[in-house]
Design a protein around this motif. Structure first.
Motif, PDB file in Angstrom:
ATOM      1  N   MET A  23       0.831  -1.198   0.000  1.00 28.21           N
ATOM      2  CA  MET A  23       0.000   0.000   0.000  1.00 28.21           C
ATOM      3  C   MET A  23       0.865   1.246   0.000  1.00 28.21           C
ATOM      4  SD  MET A  23      -2.875   1.200   2.777  1.00 28.21           S
ATOM      5  CE  MET A  23      -1.645   1.456   4.059  1.00 28.21           C
ATOM      6  N   THR A  24       0.528   2.181  -0.856  1.00 33.37           N
ATOM      7  CA  THR A  24       1.216   3.466  -0.891  1.00 33.37           C
ATOM      8  C   THR A  24       0.406   4.470  -0.088  1.00 33.37           C
ATOM      9  OG1 THR A  24       2.101   3.005  -3.096  1.00 33.37           O
ATOM     10  CG2 THR A  24       2.115   5.301  -2.359  1.00 33.37           C
ATOM     11  N   LYS A  25       1.016   5.052   0.931  1.00 34.66           N
ATOM     12  CA  LYS A  25       0.317   6.000   1.791  1.00 34.66           C
ATOM     13  C   LYS A  25       0.265   7.389   1.156  1.00 34.66           C
ATOM     14  CE  LYS A  25       1.326   3.771   6.231  1.00 34.66           C
ATOM     15  NZ  LYS A  25       1.934   3.957   7.572  1.00 34.66           N
ATOM     16  N   LEU A  26      -0.818   8.100   1.438  1.00 33.00           N
ATOM     17  CA  LEU A  26      -0.971   9.490   1.019  1.00 33.00           C
ATOM     18  C   LEU A  26      -0.711  10.393   2.219  1.00 33.00           C
ATOM     19  CD1 LEU A  26      -1.918  11.767  -0.921  1.00 33.00           C
ATOM     20  CD2 LEU A  26      -4.241  11.353  -0.046  1.00 33.00           C
ATOM     21  N   SER A  27       0.310  11.237   2.096  1.00 29.10           N
ATOM     22  CA  SER A  27       0.577  12.251   3.107  1.00 29.10           C
ATOM     23  C   SER A  27       0.191  13.607   2.522  1.00 29.10           C
ATOM     24  CB  SER A  27       2.059  12.241   3.505  1.00 29.10           C
ATOM     25  OG  SER A  27       2.299  13.162   4.559  1.00 29.10           O
ATOM     26  N   VAL A  28      -0.673  14.317   3.211  1.00 27.45           N
ATOM     27  CA  VAL A  28      -1.154  15.609   2.723  1.00 27.45           C
ATOM     28  C   VAL A  28      -0.262  16.723   3.263  1.00 27.45           C
ATOM     29  CG1 VAL A  28      -3.065  17.259   2.744  1.00 27.45           C
ATOM     30  CG2 VAL A  28      -3.528  14.805   2.493  1.00 27.45           C
ATOM     31  N   ASN A  29       0.321  17.472   2.344  1.00 28.43           N
ATOM     32  CA  ASN A  29       1.155  18.632   2.705  1.00 28.43           C
ATOM     33  C   ASN A  29       0.233  19.831   2.899  1.00 28.43           C
ATOM     34  OD1 ASN A  29       2.786  21.004   2.516  1.00 28.43           O
ATOM     35  ND2 ASN A  29       4.424  19.786   1.608  1.00 28.43           N
ATOM     36  N   ILE A  30       0.248  20.424   4.098  1.00 28.45           N
ATOM     37  CA  ILE A  30      -0.686  21.507   4.401  1.00 28.45           C
ATOM     38  C   ILE A  30      -0.039  22.893   4.343  1.00 28.45           C
ATOM     39  CG2 ILE A  30      -2.208  20.011   5.744  1.00 28.45           C
ATOM     40  CD1 ILE A  30      -0.964  21.225   8.277  1.00 28.45           C
ATOM     41  N   ASN A  31       1.109  23.012   3.688  1.00 25.50           N
ATOM     42  CA  ASN A  31       1.744  24.323   3.555  1.00 25.50           C
ATOM     43  C   ASN A  31       0.815  25.365   2.943  1.00 25.50           C
ATOM     44  OD1 ASN A  31       4.076  23.169   4.556  1.00 25.50           O
ATOM     45  ND2 ASN A  31       5.394  23.999   2.950  1.00 25.50           N
TER      46      ASN A  31
END
Length: 237
Positions: free
Chosen positions: A1-9
């Motif tokens: 599984m490839t995780k999604l990390s959300v960049n909140i800049n």
């Protein structure tokens, strides 16, 4: 599984435009996790033009998925990472004036420095990822730094995707296979979006994580944040 990390800049950029606290970056991060994000990424810069160092401290108290802090490993960055101990620190070679990350590390010229930094972060129990261009010459030197992962700089892929996606992804497949042979984990980030993400995942199925901010926030203006996060998750599945 490839995780999604959300960049909140970009959420912080919007907040800073009015000088108040709307939108609140902590609330957005918690909502993003609730909507399906498997990680939160921030990239504080010395001028604090988007994410502020206090934001990083506040987020560290509440983020329950993987917290990823990106940045150039100067004294202030290293002190912050040692104090917070995020799940991952992503090292980027940005000068202070860079608008966004636009190049990977020269792991040949900077191998000794990176080796010391990686060792220091490992002492704090932090996983390390090094931002790197899709050029094979940089991968064995990266391995010698002791890094856990490398993050593939994907702007060239994104820029050429609509011209010839097979040609655009070819160098990434080559270096991804090399990284895998060397025993390094694989992340990816920069200019990935709803159009080009699925093909990258199909071409490199063993990606550990993608970090996406600008395109995801832009899409959220039209689709809503919850729906957008789910759309990106589906591209990875």
């Amino acid at each position: 599984m490839t995780k999604l990390s959300v960049n909140i800049n970009k959420i912080a950029t919007l907040r800073n435009a009015r000088g108040a606290d709307n939108p609140n970056v902590v609330k957005v991060a918690l909502d993003a996790e609730r909507f399906g994000s498997q990680g939160i990424t921030v990239h504080p810069r010395p001028d604090e033009r988007h994410i502020r160092y206090q934001d990083v401290i506040d987020l560290a108290k509440v983020v329950t998925t993987e917290f990823n802090i990106e940045g150039y490993p100067d004294k202030r960055f290293m002190e912050m990472v040692r104090m917070i101990k995020p799940a991952q620190a992503t090292l980027v070679p940005d000068p202070p004036t860079a608008i966004t990350s636009n190049n990977g590390w020269d792991t040949i010229a900077n191998q000794s420095m990176l080796k010391d930094i990686v060792a220091e972060l490992h002492e704090s129990g932090v996983r390390v990822s090094i931002f790197i261009n899709p050029e094979t010459k940089y991968f064995e030197p990266a391995k010698l730094t002791g890094t856990d992962r490398v993050e593939l700089y994907t702007e060239p892929y994104a820029a050429n995707y609509h011209k010839d996606r097979d040609a655009a992804v070819k160098p990434y497949i080559e270096v991804a296979e090399l990284a895998r042979e060397l025993g390094m984990g694989l992340n990816a980030g920069h200019d990935l979006d709803l159009q080009n993400l699925a093909f990258l995942k199909q071409s490199i199925p063993y990606l550990d994580e993608v970090s996406i901010g600008h395109a995801l926030v832009c899409d959220a203006l039209y689709y809503g944040l919850e729906n957008t996060i789910q759309m990106y998750r589906r591209k990875l599945e």
